[in-house]
Design an enzyme around this catalytic site. Structure first.
Site, short mmCIF file in Angstrom:
data_model
loop_
_atom_site.label_atom_id
_atom_site.label_comp_id
_atom_site.label_asym_id
_atom_site.label_seq_id
_atom_site.Cartn_x
_atom_site.Cartn_y
_atom_site.Cartn_z
N HIS A 116 0.77 -1.09 0.12
CA HIS A 116 -0.02 0.00 0.11
C HIS A 116 0.87 1.34 -0.05
O HIS A 116 2.22 1.21 0.34
CB HIS A 116 -1.12 -0.03 1.45
CG HIS A 116 -0.12 0.17 2.42
ND1 HIS A 116 0.37 -0.85 3.18
CD2 HIS A 116 0.01 1.17 3.54
CE1 HIS A 116 1.02 -0.57 4.23
NE2 HIS A 116 0.73 0.86 4.33
N ASP A 118 0.68 5.14 1.94
CA ASP A 118 -0.05 5.45 3.06
C ASP A 118 -1.21 6.22 2.82
O ASP A 118 -0.95 7.44 2.20
CB ASP A 118 0.94 6.19 3.93
CG ASP A 118 1.85 4.96 4.87
OD1 ASP A 118 1.31 3.77 4.85
OD2 ASP A 118 2.94 5.50 5.17
N HIS A 270 4.69 0.21 0.08
CA HIS A 270 5.28 -0.69 1.02
C HIS A 270 4.53 -1.77 1.54
O HIS A 270 3.30 -1.69 1.58
CB HIS A 270 6.04 0.07 2.24
CG HIS A 270 4.89 0.69 2.96
ND1 HIS A 270 4.61 2.08 2.69
CD2 HIS A 270 4.52 0.68 4.25
CE1 HIS A 270 3.73 2.67 3.49
NE2 HIS A 270 3.68 1.65 4.58
N ARG A 285 5.14 5.86 14.05
CA ARG A 285 5.13 6.51 12.87
C ARG A 285 4.64 8.07 13.02
O ARG A 285 3.65 8.21 13.63
CB ARG A 285 4.24 6.01 12.02
CG ARG A 285 4.75 6.27 10.38
CD ARG A 285 3.87 5.40 9.62
NE ARG A 285 2.66 6.15 9.14
CZ ARG A 285 2.01 5.73 8.14
NH1 ARG A 285 1.62 4.54 7.97
NH2 ARG A 285 0.70 6.48 7.86
C1 SIN Z 1 3.24 1.10 7.72
O1 SIN Z 1 2.45 0.59 6.82
O2 SIN Z 1 3.26 2.26 7.88
C2 SIN Z 1 3.84 0.28 8.90
C3 SIN Z 1 4.97 -0.32 8.08
C4 SIN Z 1 5.87 -1.22 9.00
O3 SIN Z 1 5.32 -1.61 10.12
O4 SIN Z 1 6.91 -1.79 8.66
#
Ligand code: SIN
Length: 294
Positions: A116, A118, A270, A285
């Site tokens: 995805h 973000d 990612h 995050r």
């Molecule tokens: C996310 O999608 O922001 C999380 C990525 C992660 O946990 O590595």
């Protein structure tokens, strides 16, 4: 590769052919001077995701580091922030089966998140995200990143031209309705959200800083392409999803506790490898405000 920013050395190690670099030689707890910020930003724009191993930031320092590169958002439109810092949200992948079951695609069985970009389900998706690895499982739990500029450039000119005429609908409901129902309301761009409305973005966006064309659909949030019949849209998206994460566009990163990862959300997708079973994995995050894709 060593870059010089004022008298400070930045050691930059590219991690794959298309995307990713590790940056060493800078202590992110300290405020950065303008030349260092510029140097990091240049590497970030070029490599799309940069990692800073060996850091030890608390949430305050994490937020301060992020704020040097953009305006931190409310955290996430749906997932609440941590008590001390609303702009910092945490995912503890192991803490609560019920909570993560309600995330829909965040699987309690595999504990991963599929590919995805973000928060593309809002009108102005984030510019970038800055992740702090808080608890790293002894094995597994890597994050994969894919360069969506390279993915676009890997298509034929005819398909590039066709895709550039298209608009896609992005919808956060499937993934976040359960969480939304739980938390009651969300916050984004100063407004209180009582539900998630679908939004539209171009299938190919122009990166606002580099001017590059970037493929901008993702299986996390893109529901369909406007103007196509559903089977046509489904088939085209399925092709693009497979194409956009081919190994030659990607890097797979293994975290160490404290590592900071910073990705350009306008040019990447990612996914977390859900291979860590019952082992503990926690990230925090901070998300930077972005603009409307054009
Ligand atoms: C996310 O999608 O922001 C999380 C990525 C992660 O946990 O590595």
């Amino acid at each position: 590769m060593t870059l010089l920013a004022n008298d400070l050395k930045l050691d930059v190690t590219p991690l794959s052919g298309a995307i990713g670099a590790e940056i060493r030689g800078v202590d992110l707890r300290d405020p950065l001077d303008d030349a260092t910020i510029r140097a990091i930003r240049d590497v970030w724009l070029d490599r799309k995701v940069v990692f800073f191993p060996g850091q030890d930031l608390d949430p305050d320092q994490h937020l301060r580091f992020a704020a040097q590169f953009g305006e931190p958002t409310e955290g996430h439109p749906v997932i609440p922030g941590i008590d001390s810092h609303p702009e910092v949200f945490e995912i503890d992948y192991t803490a609560s089966r019920e909570l993560y079951a309600s995330y829909g695609d965040i699987s309690t069985r595999y504990r991963g998140i599929h590919w995805h970009t973000d928060v593309t389900f809002v009108a102005r998706p984030p510019m970038g995200s800055i992740l702090r690895a808080v608890v790293v499982p002894p094995s597994g739990g890597d994050t994969l990143f894919s360069n969506q500029q390279a993915a676009f450039e890997g298509l034929s000119p005819a398909l590039q031209a066709f895709l550039s005429t298209l608009t896609a609908v992005h919808d956060g409901q499937a993934q976040f309705k359960g969480v939304f129902d739980r938390v009651g309301e969300g916050k984004w761009e100063g407004a209180t959200l009582s539900k998630l409305e679908p939004v539209e973005h171009p299938v190919v966006r122009t990166h606002p800083e580099t001017g590059a064309k970037v493929l901008f659909v993702n299986p996390g949030f893109t529901s369909h392409i406007k103007g196509l019949e559903r089977p046509e849209s489904d088939a085209l998206l399925a092709f693009l999803y497979e194409h956009s994460v081919q190994p030659e566009y990607t890097v797979r990163y293994h975290w160490q506790q404290g590592t900071i990862g910073f990705w350009d959300n306008r040019a990447t997708q990612h996914a977390v490898a859900g291979d860590f079973g019952e082992q503990h994995r926690v990230i925090q995050r901070v998300t930077l405000r972005g603009d409307a894709p054009v």
